[in-house]
Enzyme design. Structure first.
Site: not given
Length: 422
Positions: A22, A400
């Protein structure tokens, strides 16, 4: 609001694929702003933060297309229509500040809102701004926005960070690729995500040396081209899933993992009695019978123990044999998961930046609340080892940073399900 229910179910066995990083992908995506030519990222993670960054780039005029189920991102910034990153988008994610350097380097001006993100400390952006000032940028903070100008373009300079900052290193590195002359970044971050960014920028035509060390040298070029680049494996997701069999017992192979990404973390697992071995496909993690040993942990910049694995490690040490001390040196206010673990029977004493964990034989399931991204997954890990049922609420944080958590853990034998709208 979604919640996740976890029921302790004994040892885990099987394989878990590790997604692209990420933090690396969120840094690579703004690099498209440096060039008019296409940038293609493969092995991209499918996360809400990636969608947020896509929305931000699109608001500036970039084209972003997701292919192969979202694992390939095709980006193009040939025709930017705006140089302002609006608060309504930026407030959702701190990584949004990474559009500042590329926009300023390419266009000579940018207006970027001060960012948001997890509430785990102040994490100011002053180092980003000082680095750009060292390259000749004129900056003004007004109405919650950074107003940046470099009418004659950025110029090379020496940037010496007073302490290691991953984000500031990334912003400065991207900006310096189009600056006139040579830029030297001293006390630069050494994380794998920095190395990954430098490799991508080099494919685009940048001239960079020293990534992975504390001194990075960039020779500015007139323009960058397009490239195709595979996002490095997510070392935080890797470490998280390595902890699943460490907490529950069993043997799990994390596909795509490498010890070089998590060496300091592996040293602590070894001290706790967890076996980690590199295989042709990834990393195999094995825990035998009995409780793990207590170990002390100090979070440090890479190559030290990652702050983003501290919460998950606390979940493991909550059931260790003995007393462990965790010292958080990166972010203040990053023990917000401790009270939630204590609801499950953990014995934790927090004093400032230090948490003392006295291991118990077994945690108990309880309703708990996620306070940030890494805390959310630490509570899921704790639930895997707890007696009874654990309900983790506010899991929007989780989405997320982790894709398909329920599917990945269920595939190795965990009892876990998502309840929508609770």
């Amino acid at each position: 609001m979604d919640s996740i229910i976890v029921t302790g179910n004994g040892p885990l066995n099987g394989q878990i694929p590790i997604a692209g990083a990420k933090n690396a992908c969120l840094t690579l995506m703004p690099a498209t702003l440096l060039s008019e030519e296409p940038l293609t990222l493969t092995n991209a993670p499918r996360l809400s933060d990636i969608r947020t960054m896509s929305t931000l780039l699109q608001s500036l005029g970039a084209e972003v297309a997701q292919m192969q189920g979202g694992q390939v991102l095709a980006l193009s910034s040939h025709d930017l229509v705006s140089h302002k990153a609006e608060y309504d988008i930026v407030r959702k994610m701190r990584a949004s500040i990474l559009v500042l350097g590329p926009l300023l380097a390419r266009a000579g001006h940018a207006v970027v809102s001060l960012p948001g993100g997890c509430a785990i400390g102040a994490r100011p952006v002053d180092l980003h701004l000082k680095a750009l000032e060292a390259m000749g940028a004129e900056l003004e903070l007004r109405d919650g926005y950074v107003h940046a100008r470099a009418p004659s373009g950025l110029r090379g300079g020496v940037v010496e960070f007073p302490f290691v900052s991953v984000g500031a290193t990334e912003n400065a590195l991207m900006a310096a690729t189009l600056a006139r002359g040579t830029t030297v970044l001293k006390n630069a971050a050494r994380e794998p995500e920095i190395v990954d960014l430098a490799q991508c920028l080099r494919r685009m035509g940048a001239r960079i040396e020293g990534e992975g060390t504390s001194t990075i040298t960039i020779e500015g070029v007139d323009r960058l081209g397009g490239a195709t680049h595979a996002v490095v494996a997510d070392r935080i997701e890797l470490g998280t899933y390595m902890l699943a069999p460490a907490i529950c017992g069993g043997e799990v192979e994390c596909l795509g993992g490498r010890i070089a990404l998590v060496e300091a973390f592996c040293e602590r697992l070894d001290a706790a009695g967890i076996r980690v071995e590199e295989t042709a496909a990834g990393l195999k993690v094995t825990r035998g019978n009995g409780r793990v040993r207590a170990v002390d942990v100090v979070t440090e910049p890479f190559p030290g123990f990652p702050t983003d694995l501290q919460a998950q490690m606390m979940a493991l040490l909550a059931t260790a044999d003995g007393v462990s001390v965790l010292e958080e040196r990166i972010f203040e206010n990053r023990f917000m998961h401790a009270p939630e673990l204590m609801r499950m029977g953990a014995k934790i004493d927090v004093q400032g930046g230090t948490a003392t964990v006295t291991g118990v034989e077994r945690l108990r399931g309880a309703p708990v609340m996620a306070t940030d991204l890494r805390a959310s997954v630490s509570l899921i890990l704790a639930g895997l080892a707890a007696e009874g049922e654990t309900t983790v609420s506010r899991v929007y944080h989780l989405d997320r940073g982790y894709e398909h958590v329920e599917d990945k853990l269920s595939a190795v034998g965990a009892r876990i399900e998502r309840i929508t709208g609770q």
